[in-house]
Design an enzyme around this catalytic site. Sequence first.
Site, PDB file in Angstrom:
ATOM      1  N   ASP A  92      68.221   1.509  86.872  1.00 46.13           N
ATOM      2  CA  ASP A  92      69.528   0.914  86.601  1.00 46.13           C
ATOM      3  C   ASP A  92      69.463  -0.610  86.592  1.00 46.13           C
ATOM      4  OD1 ASP A  92      70.573   3.448  86.546  1.00 46.13           O
ATOM      5  OD2 ASP A  92      71.638   3.309  88.450  1.00 46.13           O
ATOM      6  N   ASP A 147      61.965   6.066  97.066  1.00 43.45           N
ATOM      7  CA  ASP A 147      62.555   4.753  96.834  1.00 43.45           C
ATOM      8  C   ASP A 147      61.474   3.763  96.451  1.00 43.45           C
ATOM      9  OD1 ASP A 147      65.104   5.611  97.297  1.00 43.45           O
ATOM     10  OD2 ASP A 147      65.246   4.821  99.341  1.00 43.45           O
ATOM     11  N   ASP A 149      60.430   1.008  97.678  1.00 44.02           N
ATOM     12  CA  ASP A 149      59.615   0.354  98.697  1.00 44.02           C
ATOM     13  C   ASP A 149      58.665   1.313  99.409  1.00 44.02           C
ATOM     14  OD1 ASP A 149      61.986   1.521  99.582  1.00 44.02           O
ATOM     15  OD2 ASP A 149      62.032   0.360 101.432  1.00 44.02           O
ATOM     16  N   ASP A 240      72.363  10.968 100.613  1.00 40.86           N
ATOM     17  CA  ASP A 240      71.321  11.836 101.160  1.00 40.86           C
ATOM     18  C   ASP A 240      71.815  12.621 102.369  1.00 40.86           C
ATOM     19  OD1 ASP A 240      71.620   9.519 102.639  1.00 40.86           O
ATOM     20  OD2 ASP A 240      69.519   8.895 102.502  1.00 40.86           O
TER      21      ASP A 240
END
Length: 496
Positions: A92, A147, A149, A240
Amino acid sequence: MIQMFFDLLTAVHFISIGGLALYGFHRIWMIWCWYNRTRVTINPDRSWHPSLPLVTVQIPLYNESLVAARIIDAVAVFDWPEDRLQIQVLDDSTDGTCQIVKERVAYWSGLGKDIYTVHRTQRTGYKAGALGEGLRQATGEFIAVFDADFFPKPDFLKQTIVYFNRPDIGLVQARWGFLNTGYSWVTRLQSLLLSAHFSIEHAVRHSRGLFFNFNGTAGIWRKSAIDNSGGWSSDTVTEDLDLSYRAQIAGWRFVYVDHIVVPSELPVTLSDFRRQQERWVKGAIQTGVKLLPGIAHSALPLRIKLEAAAHLLANFCWIFGFLATLTLYPMLMHRVGIGIHEILWFDLPLFLLTGVAVVAYYMIFGLWKGLGRHIGTIFLLPALSIGLAPYFSLAVIKGLLFKGGVFRRTPKFGITANQVGTCHPVYHSHVLLNLGINLPLLMYSLVPVSFAWQRGTWPAIPFLCFFPLGFAFVIAHDGVELVKGLLNDRRICNAR
Protein backbone atom coordinates in the site's frame (compact mmCIF):
# COMPACT_ATOMS: atom_id res chain seq x y z
CA MET A 1 -18.47 18.84 51.64
CA ILE A 2 -14.69 19.00 51.36
CA GLN A 3 -14.40 15.93 53.54
CA MET A 4 -16.79 14.02 51.27
CA PHE A 5 -14.70 15.04 48.27
CA PHE A 6 -11.53 13.71 49.89
CA ASP A 7 -13.38 10.53 50.88
CA LEU A 8 -14.38 10.04 47.25
CA LEU A 9 -10.85 10.61 45.93
CA THR A 10 -9.44 8.23 48.53
CA ALA A 11 -11.96 5.61 47.48
CA VAL A 12 -10.99 6.10 43.82
CA HIS A 13 -7.35 5.71 44.79
CA PHE A 14 -7.83 2.40 46.56
CA ILE A 15 -10.20 1.04 43.93
CA SER A 16 -7.47 1.79 41.38
CA ILE A 17 -4.84 0.17 43.58
CA GLY A 18 -7.14 -2.83 43.91
CA GLY A 19 -7.36 -3.12 40.13
CA LEU A 20 -3.56 -3.03 39.90
CA ALA A 21 -3.34 -5.64 42.65
CA LEU A 22 -5.58 -7.98 40.64
CA TYR A 23 -3.19 -7.59 37.70
CA GLY A 24 -0.25 -8.36 39.97
CA PHE A 25 -2.04 -11.45 41.28
CA HIS A 26 -2.61 -12.56 37.67
CA ARG A 27 1.12 -12.16 36.97
CA ILE A 28 1.87 -14.39 39.97
CA TRP A 29 -0.60 -16.98 38.69
CA MET A 30 0.96 -16.84 35.22
CA ILE A 31 4.51 -17.39 36.45
CA TRP A 32 3.31 -20.24 38.71
CA CYS A 33 1.51 -21.90 35.79
CA TRP A 34 4.54 -21.43 33.55
CA TYR A 35 6.86 -23.02 36.10
CA ASN A 36 4.49 -25.94 36.76
CA ARG A 37 2.96 -26.35 33.32
CA THR A 38 2.64 -29.73 31.66
CA ARG A 39 3.89 -30.07 28.15
CA VAL A 40 1.32 -29.85 25.35
CA THR A 41 0.46 -33.21 23.82
CA ILE A 42 0.11 -31.89 20.25
CA ASN A 43 3.19 -33.11 18.39
CA PRO A 44 4.33 -32.45 14.86
CA ASP A 45 3.34 -35.12 12.37
CA ARG A 46 5.25 -35.19 9.11
CA SER A 47 3.00 -37.83 7.56
CA TRP A 48 -0.46 -36.28 8.01
CA HIS A 49 -0.53 -34.69 4.53
CA PRO A 50 0.11 -36.94 1.49
CA SER A 51 1.95 -34.12 -0.28
CA LEU A 52 3.28 -30.70 0.66
CA PRO A 53 0.24 -28.38 0.68
CA LEU A 54 -0.06 -25.20 -1.31
CA VAL A 55 0.92 -22.21 0.84
CA THR A 56 0.33 -18.51 0.24
CA VAL A 57 2.74 -16.14 1.95
CA GLN A 58 1.48 -12.59 2.49
CA ILE A 59 3.81 -9.64 3.10
CA PRO A 60 1.84 -6.48 4.01
CA LEU A 61 3.88 -3.32 3.41
CA TYR A 62 3.36 0.40 3.83
CA ASN A 63 6.27 2.76 3.15
CA GLU A 64 8.93 0.28 4.29
CA SER A 65 11.79 1.26 1.97
CA LEU A 66 14.51 0.18 4.41
CA VAL A 67 13.26 -3.36 4.99
CA ALA A 68 11.05 -4.26 2.00
CA ALA A 69 13.82 -5.96 0.03
CA ARG A 70 14.99 -7.94 3.06
CA ILE A 71 11.63 -9.56 3.79
CA ILE A 72 10.85 -10.26 0.12
CA ASP A 73 14.22 -11.92 -0.40
CA ALA A 74 13.84 -13.96 2.81
CA VAL A 75 10.45 -15.36 1.78
CA ALA A 76 11.53 -15.99 -1.81
CA VAL A 77 14.17 -18.50 -0.68
CA PHE A 78 11.80 -20.57 1.46
CA ASP A 79 12.60 -24.26 1.31
CA TRP A 80 9.31 -25.22 -0.34
CA PRO A 81 8.49 -26.47 -3.84
CA GLU A 82 8.02 -23.56 -6.25
CA ASP A 83 4.78 -25.00 -7.59
CA ARG A 84 3.38 -25.19 -4.03
CA LEU A 85 4.27 -21.64 -2.96
CA GLN A 86 2.49 -18.38 -3.78
CA ILE A 87 3.95 -15.09 -2.55
CA GLN A 88 1.84 -11.93 -2.32
CA VAL A 89 3.48 -8.58 -1.61
CA LEU A 90 0.57 -6.49 -0.32
CA ASP A 91 2.04 -3.07 -0.97
CA ASP A 92 0.00 0.00 0.00
CA SER A 93 3.07 2.24 -0.16
CA THR A 94 3.13 5.81 -1.42
CA ASP A 95 6.91 6.34 -1.42
CA GLY A 96 10.01 4.75 -2.93
CA THR A 97 9.05 1.39 -1.47
CA CYS A 98 6.93 0.79 -4.57
CA GLN A 99 9.98 0.81 -6.83
CA ILE A 100 11.96 -1.46 -4.50
CA VAL A 101 9.07 -3.92 -4.41
CA LYS A 102 8.73 -3.78 -8.18
CA GLU A 103 12.41 -4.58 -8.68
CA ARG A 104 12.54 -7.45 -6.17
CA VAL A 105 9.30 -9.01 -7.42
CA ALA A 106 10.53 -8.80 -11.01
CA TYR A 107 13.84 -10.41 -10.02
CA TRP A 108 12.29 -13.39 -8.23
CA SER A 109 9.54 -13.78 -10.77
CA GLY A 110 12.23 -14.02 -13.42
CA LEU A 111 13.70 -16.93 -11.50
CA GLY A 112 10.42 -18.82 -11.67
CA LYS A 113 8.88 -17.86 -8.33
CA ASP A 114 5.12 -17.38 -8.13
CA ILE A 115 5.35 -13.89 -6.68
CA TYR A 116 3.36 -10.78 -7.47
CA THR A 117 2.33 -7.43 -6.01
CA VAL A 118 -1.13 -6.43 -4.85
CA HIS A 119 -1.03 -2.63 -4.84
CA ARG A 120 -3.92 -0.55 -3.51
CA THR A 121 -4.11 3.18 -4.14
CA GLN A 122 -6.23 3.67 -1.00
CA ARG A 123 -5.51 2.09 2.40
CA THR A 124 -9.10 1.13 3.08
CA GLY A 125 -9.08 -0.97 6.23
CA TYR A 126 -5.31 -0.51 6.54
CA LYS A 127 -3.50 -3.81 7.22
CA ALA A 128 -6.76 -5.75 7.62
CA GLY A 129 -7.93 -4.42 4.25
CA ALA A 130 -4.66 -5.42 2.57
CA LEU A 131 -4.76 -8.93 4.03
CA GLY A 132 -8.39 -9.33 3.01
CA GLU A 133 -7.66 -8.21 -0.55
CA GLY A 134 -4.80 -10.69 -0.77
CA LEU A 135 -6.91 -13.47 0.70
CA ARG A 136 -9.46 -13.12 -2.09
CA GLN A 137 -6.69 -13.89 -4.58
CA ALA A 138 -4.90 -16.51 -2.49
CA THR A 139 -4.77 -20.06 -3.81
CA GLY A 140 -3.03 -21.61 -0.80
CA GLU A 141 -4.62 -23.98 1.66
CA PHE A 142 -2.51 -22.22 4.30
CA ILE A 143 -1.72 -18.52 4.70
CA ALA A 144 1.54 -17.38 6.27
CA VAL A 145 1.91 -13.70 7.22
CA PHE A 146 5.10 -11.72 7.80
CA ASP A 147 5.43 -8.03 8.61
CA ALA A 148 8.15 -6.04 6.92
CA ASP A 149 10.50 -6.02 9.92
CA PHE A 150 10.71 -9.82 10.20
CA PHE A 151 13.39 -12.13 8.83
CA PRO A 152 12.10 -15.74 8.68
CA LYS A 153 14.48 -18.63 8.06
CA PRO A 154 14.16 -20.73 4.88
CA ASP A 155 12.77 -23.74 6.77
CA PHE A 156 9.91 -21.84 8.43
CA LEU A 157 7.15 -23.59 6.46
CA LYS A 158 8.61 -27.03 6.96
CA GLN A 159 8.81 -26.42 10.70
CA THR A 160 5.26 -25.11 11.11
CA ILE A 161 3.09 -27.00 8.61
CA VAL A 162 3.70 -30.26 10.47
CA TYR A 163 1.64 -28.95 13.41
CA PHE A 164 -1.54 -28.84 11.34
CA ASN A 165 -2.06 -32.54 12.00
CA ARG A 166 -5.68 -32.12 13.05
CA PRO A 167 -8.46 -30.62 10.93
CA ASP A 168 -9.54 -28.25 13.73
CA ILE A 169 -6.14 -26.57 14.08
CA GLY A 170 -6.54 -23.11 12.56
CA LEU A 171 -3.26 -21.37 13.44
CA VAL A 172 0.35 -22.09 14.32
CA GLN A 173 2.14 -19.16 15.95
CA ALA A 174 5.94 -18.97 16.23
CA ARG A 175 7.90 -16.99 18.80
CA TRP A 176 9.42 -13.64 17.93
CA GLY A 177 13.17 -13.25 18.14
CA PHE A 178 14.97 -9.91 17.98
CA LEU A 179 17.73 -8.71 15.70
CA ASN A 180 18.55 -5.54 17.62
CA THR A 181 18.10 -6.38 21.31
CA GLY A 182 21.36 -4.66 22.27
CA TYR A 183 20.68 -1.46 20.35
CA SER A 184 19.54 0.60 23.37
CA TRP A 185 17.87 0.32 26.76
CA VAL A 186 14.54 0.65 24.95
CA THR A 187 15.18 -2.45 22.84
CA ARG A 188 16.59 -4.41 25.79
CA LEU A 189 13.47 -3.71 27.83
CA GLN A 190 11.14 -4.59 24.95
CA SER A 191 13.03 -7.82 24.34
CA LEU A 192 12.42 -8.92 27.93
CA LEU A 193 8.76 -7.84 27.94
CA LEU A 194 7.92 -9.50 24.63
CA SER A 195 9.91 -12.65 25.38
CA ALA A 196 7.84 -13.10 28.53
CA HIS A 197 4.65 -12.46 26.57
CA PHE A 198 5.44 -15.34 24.23
CA SER A 199 7.24 -17.83 26.45
CA ILE A 200 5.00 -17.35 29.49
CA GLU A 201 1.59 -16.03 28.40
CA HIS A 202 1.30 -17.88 25.10
CA ALA A 203 2.83 -21.05 26.52
CA VAL A 204 0.53 -21.07 29.58
CA ARG A 205 -2.62 -20.27 27.64
CA HIS A 206 -1.80 -22.89 25.02
CA SER A 207 -0.95 -25.61 27.52
CA ARG A 208 -4.14 -24.97 29.53
CA GLY A 209 -6.47 -24.84 26.54
CA LEU A 210 -7.16 -21.10 26.98
CA PHE A 211 -7.52 -18.53 24.22
CA PHE A 212 -4.38 -16.82 22.96
CA ASN A 213 -3.77 -14.67 19.93
CA PHE A 214 -2.06 -14.57 16.58
CA ASN A 215 0.47 -11.75 16.83
CA GLY A 216 -0.08 -10.37 13.35
CA THR A 217 3.08 -11.92 11.91
CA ALA A 218 5.34 -14.99 12.12
CA GLY A 219 2.36 -17.31 12.07
CA ILE A 220 0.51 -19.47 9.58
CA TRP A 221 -3.27 -19.84 9.26
CA ARG A 222 -5.45 -22.48 7.74
CA LYS A 223 -7.32 -20.43 5.13
CA SER A 224 -10.65 -22.06 5.93
CA ALA A 225 -10.26 -20.91 9.56
CA ILE A 226 -10.02 -17.29 8.43
CA ASP A 227 -13.01 -17.64 6.11
CA ASN A 228 -15.09 -19.57 8.64
CA SER A 229 -14.45 -16.93 11.33
CA GLY A 230 -15.61 -13.97 9.27
CA GLY A 231 -12.32 -12.90 7.70
CA TRP A 232 -10.19 -9.87 8.45
CA SER A 233 -12.01 -6.90 9.96
CA SER A 234 -10.86 -3.29 10.39
CA ASP A 235 -13.29 -2.27 13.15
CA THR A 236 -10.41 -2.66 15.61
CA VAL A 237 -6.80 -1.54 15.14
CA THR A 238 -5.60 -4.99 16.22
CA GLU A 239 -7.13 -7.09 13.46
CA ASP A 240 -4.93 -10.04 14.47
CA LEU A 241 -6.27 -10.17 18.03
CA ASP A 242 -9.85 -9.73 16.82
CA LEU A 243 -9.68 -12.57 14.28
CA SER A 244 -7.87 -14.81 16.77
CA TYR A 245 -10.67 -14.62 19.29
CA ARG A 246 -13.41 -14.99 16.68
CA ALA A 247 -11.70 -18.10 15.31
CA GLN A 248 -11.34 -19.71 18.73
CA ILE A 249 -14.94 -18.85 19.62
CA ALA A 250 -15.90 -20.66 16.40
CA GLY A 251 -14.09 -23.77 17.64
CA TRP A 252 -10.69 -23.54 15.93
CA ARG A 253 -7.67 -24.62 17.95
CA PHE A 254 -4.41 -22.68 18.02
CA VAL A 255 -0.89 -24.04 18.47
CA TYR A 256 2.03 -22.08 19.91
CA VAL A 257 5.54 -23.39 19.26
CA ASP A 258 8.13 -21.71 21.44
CA HIS A 259 11.15 -23.31 19.79
CA ILE A 260 10.42 -21.89 16.32
CA VAL A 261 11.84 -18.37 16.38
CA VAL A 262 11.47 -15.68 13.71
CA PRO A 263 13.90 -12.75 14.13
CA SER A 264 12.42 -9.26 13.99
CA GLU A 265 13.37 -5.63 14.50
CA LEU A 266 12.29 -3.81 17.66
CA PRO A 267 11.34 -0.11 17.74
CA VAL A 268 14.53 1.77 18.66
CA THR A 269 13.16 4.91 20.33
CA LEU A 270 10.76 5.52 23.17
CA SER A 271 8.48 7.45 20.81
CA ASP A 272 8.27 4.52 18.40
CA PHE A 273 7.65 2.10 21.27
CA ARG A 274 4.91 4.37 22.64
CA ARG A 275 3.24 4.64 19.23
CA GLN A 276 3.21 0.86 18.82
CA GLN A 277 1.92 0.26 22.35
CA GLU A 278 -0.83 2.86 22.03
CA ARG A 279 -2.24 0.95 19.06
CA TRP A 280 -2.00 -2.38 20.87
CA VAL A 281 -3.68 -0.95 23.96
CA LYS A 282 -6.50 0.66 21.99
CA GLY A 283 -7.04 -2.42 19.83
CA ALA A 284 -7.18 -4.82 22.78
CA ILE A 285 -9.89 -2.73 24.43
CA GLN A 286 -11.80 -2.48 21.12
CA THR A 287 -11.64 -6.27 20.79
CA GLY A 288 -12.85 -6.69 24.36
CA VAL A 289 -15.80 -4.35 23.80
CA LYS A 290 -16.64 -6.21 20.59
CA LEU A 291 -16.31 -9.80 21.73
CA LEU A 292 -16.45 -10.15 25.52
CA PRO A 293 -20.26 -9.78 25.79
CA GLY A 294 -20.70 -12.71 23.41
CA ILE A 295 -18.02 -14.72 25.22
CA ALA A 296 -19.72 -14.08 28.56
CA HIS A 297 -23.06 -15.40 27.28
CA SER A 298 -21.55 -18.36 25.40
CA ALA A 299 -21.28 -21.97 26.48
CA LEU A 300 -17.49 -21.72 26.81
CA PRO A 301 -15.97 -23.00 30.08
CA LEU A 302 -15.72 -20.43 32.87
CA ARG A 303 -11.93 -20.64 32.95
CA ILE A 304 -11.77 -19.55 29.28
CA LYS A 305 -14.18 -16.69 29.92
CA LEU A 306 -12.22 -15.44 32.91
CA GLU A 307 -8.85 -15.59 31.16
CA ALA A 308 -10.27 -13.92 28.03
CA ALA A 309 -11.50 -11.05 30.21
CA ALA A 310 -8.15 -10.83 32.00
CA HIS A 311 -6.33 -10.80 28.66
CA LEU A 312 -8.49 -8.31 26.77
CA LEU A 313 -9.09 -5.94 29.69
CA ALA A 314 -5.58 -5.96 31.16
CA ASN A 315 -4.88 -2.51 29.73
CA PHE A 316 -7.38 -0.98 32.15
CA CYS A 317 -4.38 -1.09 34.48
CA TRP A 318 -3.11 2.03 32.72
CA ILE A 319 -6.21 3.92 33.82
CA PHE A 320 -5.92 2.44 37.31
CA GLY A 321 -2.29 3.54 37.50
CA PHE A 322 -3.02 7.03 36.23
CA LEU A 323 -5.94 7.50 38.62
CA ALA A 324 -3.80 6.25 41.51
CA THR A 325 -1.23 8.90 40.61
CA LEU A 326 -3.79 11.70 40.37
CA THR A 327 -5.39 10.78 43.70
CA LEU A 328 -2.17 10.14 45.61
CA TYR A 329 -1.98 13.57 47.25
CA PRO A 330 -5.65 13.71 48.37
CA MET A 331 -5.27 10.18 49.73
CA LEU A 332 -2.21 11.19 51.77
CA MET A 333 -4.00 14.19 53.23
CA HIS A 334 -7.02 12.06 54.07
CA ARG A 335 -4.93 9.43 55.89
CA VAL A 336 -2.56 11.67 57.81
CA GLY A 337 -3.14 9.89 61.08
CA ILE A 338 -2.73 6.24 60.03
CA GLY A 339 -0.58 4.02 62.17
CA ILE A 340 2.13 1.47 61.50
CA HIS A 341 -0.26 -1.47 61.83
CA GLU A 342 -2.49 -0.21 59.01
CA ILE A 343 0.56 0.29 56.83
CA LEU A 344 1.86 -3.24 57.50
CA TRP A 345 -1.45 -5.06 57.08
CA PHE A 346 -3.03 -3.01 54.30
CA ASP A 347 -0.65 -0.72 52.40
CA LEU A 348 2.33 -3.09 52.25
CA PRO A 349 0.45 -6.09 50.76
CA LEU A 350 -1.09 -3.82 48.12
CA PHE A 351 2.33 -2.41 47.27
CA LEU A 352 3.77 -5.91 46.94
CA LEU A 353 0.97 -6.93 44.55
CA THR A 354 0.94 -3.75 42.47
CA GLY A 355 4.64 -3.10 42.01
CA VAL A 356 6.88 -5.85 43.31
CA ALA A 357 4.87 -8.70 41.77
CA VAL A 358 5.17 -7.31 38.24
CA VAL A 359 8.89 -6.59 38.54
CA ALA A 360 9.47 -10.04 40.08
CA TYR A 361 7.50 -11.65 37.23
CA TYR A 362 9.99 -10.38 34.65
CA MET A 363 13.03 -10.88 36.85
CA ILE A 364 12.19 -14.55 37.47
CA PHE A 365 11.63 -15.11 33.78
CA GLY A 366 14.81 -13.26 32.80
CA LEU A 367 16.98 -15.17 35.26
CA TRP A 368 15.42 -18.52 34.29
CA LYS A 369 16.03 -17.82 30.59
CA GLY A 370 19.57 -16.56 31.09
CA LEU A 371 18.74 -12.96 30.17
CA GLY A 372 20.64 -11.52 33.11
CA ARG A 373 22.30 -8.74 31.09
CA HIS A 374 18.86 -7.33 30.26
CA ILE A 375 17.30 -7.60 33.72
CA GLY A 376 18.67 -4.23 34.85
CA THR A 377 16.24 -2.49 32.52
CA ILE A 378 13.30 -3.98 34.46
CA PHE A 379 13.98 -1.55 37.30
CA LEU A 380 13.10 1.24 34.88
CA LEU A 381 9.66 -0.30 34.37
CA PRO A 382 7.81 1.17 37.41
CA ALA A 383 8.92 4.73 36.70
CA LEU A 384 8.47 4.34 32.96
CA SER A 385 4.96 2.98 33.46
CA ILE A 386 4.04 6.07 35.49
CA GLY A 387 5.34 8.38 32.75
CA LEU A 388 3.54 6.51 29.97
CA ALA A 389 0.26 5.95 31.81
CA PRO A 390 -1.40 9.20 30.57
CA TYR A 391 -0.93 8.22 26.91
CA PHE A 392 -2.05 4.63 27.31
CA SER A 393 -5.01 5.68 29.47
CA LEU A 394 -6.15 7.88 26.60
CA ALA A 395 -5.74 4.89 24.26
CA VAL A 396 -7.99 2.84 26.56
CA ILE A 397 -10.66 5.55 26.47
CA LYS A 398 -10.46 5.73 22.67
CA GLY A 399 -10.83 1.96 22.52
CA LEU A 400 -13.95 2.14 24.64
CA LEU A 401 -15.57 4.94 22.63
CA PHE A 402 -14.54 4.38 19.02
CA LYS A 403 -14.31 1.57 16.51
CA GLY A 404 -11.34 1.19 14.19
CA GLY A 405 -9.01 4.12 13.68
CA VAL A 406 -5.84 5.02 11.84
CA PHE A 407 -3.25 2.25 11.69
CA ARG A 408 0.01 4.16 12.33
CA ARG A 409 2.99 2.13 11.25
CA THR A 410 5.98 1.70 13.52
CA PRO A 411 9.16 2.89 11.73
CA LYS A 412 11.71 0.22 10.83
CA PHE A 413 15.28 0.98 9.87
CA GLY A 414 16.71 -2.26 8.51
CA ILE A 415 18.94 -2.92 11.51
CA THR A 416 20.46 -6.35 11.12
CA ALA A 417 23.21 -6.38 13.73
CA ASN A 418 22.74 -6.77 17.47
CA GLN A 419 24.79 -3.69 18.29
CA VAL A 420 24.58 -0.49 20.26
CA GLY A 421 22.89 2.20 18.17
CA THR A 422 24.53 5.56 17.63
CA CYS A 423 22.16 7.17 15.16
CA HIS A 424 18.59 6.72 14.06
CA PRO A 425 15.80 8.76 12.50
CA VAL A 426 13.62 10.70 14.90
CA TYR A 427 10.03 11.59 14.11
CA HIS A 428 9.18 14.40 16.52
CA SER A 429 5.75 15.58 15.35
CA HIS A 430 4.09 14.67 18.69
CA VAL A 431 6.98 15.33 21.07
CA LEU A 432 5.88 18.89 21.92
CA LEU A 433 2.39 17.61 22.74
CA ASN A 434 3.90 14.89 24.91
CA LEU A 435 5.98 17.45 26.79
CA GLY A 436 2.87 19.57 27.30
CA ILE A 437 1.11 16.59 28.90
CA ASN A 438 3.91 15.43 31.19
CA LEU A 439 5.28 18.76 32.45
CA PRO A 440 2.14 19.68 34.48
CA LEU A 441 1.95 16.11 35.77
CA LEU A 442 5.58 16.33 36.88
CA MET A 443 4.87 19.50 38.86
CA TYR A 444 1.78 17.95 40.43
CA SER A 445 3.60 14.75 41.38
CA LEU A 446 6.14 16.77 43.39
CA VAL A 447 3.40 17.96 45.76
CA PRO A 448 3.06 14.63 47.65
CA VAL A 449 6.87 14.53 48.03
CA SER A 450 6.85 18.04 49.50
CA PHE A 451 3.95 17.10 51.77
CA ALA A 452 5.81 14.07 53.15
CA TRP A 453 8.97 16.13 53.57
CA GLN A 454 7.18 18.82 55.55
CA ARG A 455 5.60 16.26 57.86
CA GLY A 456 8.85 14.36 58.32
CA THR A 457 7.41 11.14 56.91
CA TRP A 458 10.81 10.03 55.69
CA PRO A 459 10.07 6.34 54.86
CA ALA A 460 7.38 7.40 52.35
CA ILE A 461 9.61 9.78 50.39
CA PRO A 462 11.53 7.17 48.30
CA PHE A 463 8.24 5.62 47.20
CA LEU A 464 6.65 8.99 46.40
CA CYS A 465 9.71 10.00 44.34
CA PHE A 466 8.87 7.25 41.83
CA PHE A 467 6.06 9.40 40.45
CA PRO A 468 8.00 12.58 39.54
CA LEU A 469 10.88 10.36 38.46
CA GLY A 470 8.60 8.62 35.97
CA PHE A 471 7.33 11.84 34.43
CA ALA A 472 10.82 13.39 34.44
CA PHE A 473 12.29 10.32 32.75
CA VAL A 474 9.80 10.46 29.87
CA ILE A 475 10.15 14.27 29.61
CA ALA A 476 13.93 14.01 29.40
CA HIS A 477 13.74 11.31 26.76
CA ASP A 478 11.20 13.27 24.71
CA GLY A 479 13.39 16.35 24.97
CA VAL A 480 16.42 14.46 23.72
CA GLU A 481 14.45 13.03 20.82
CA LEU A 482 13.12 16.49 19.95
CA VAL A 483 16.65 17.91 19.80
CA LYS A 484 17.86 14.96 17.73
CA GLY A 485 14.94 15.36 15.36
CA LEU A 486 15.65 19.06 14.88
CA LEU A 487 19.36 18.47 14.36
CA ASN A 488 18.87 15.57 11.96
CA ASP A 489 16.02 17.28 10.13
CA ARG A 490 14.37 13.87 9.80
CA ARG A 491 17.31 12.46 7.86
CA ILE A 492 17.55 8.67 7.73
CA CYS A 493 20.64 7.44 9.52
CA ASN A 494 20.97 3.70 10.15
CA ALA A 495 23.08 1.76 12.56
CA ARG A 496 24.45 -1.22 10.65
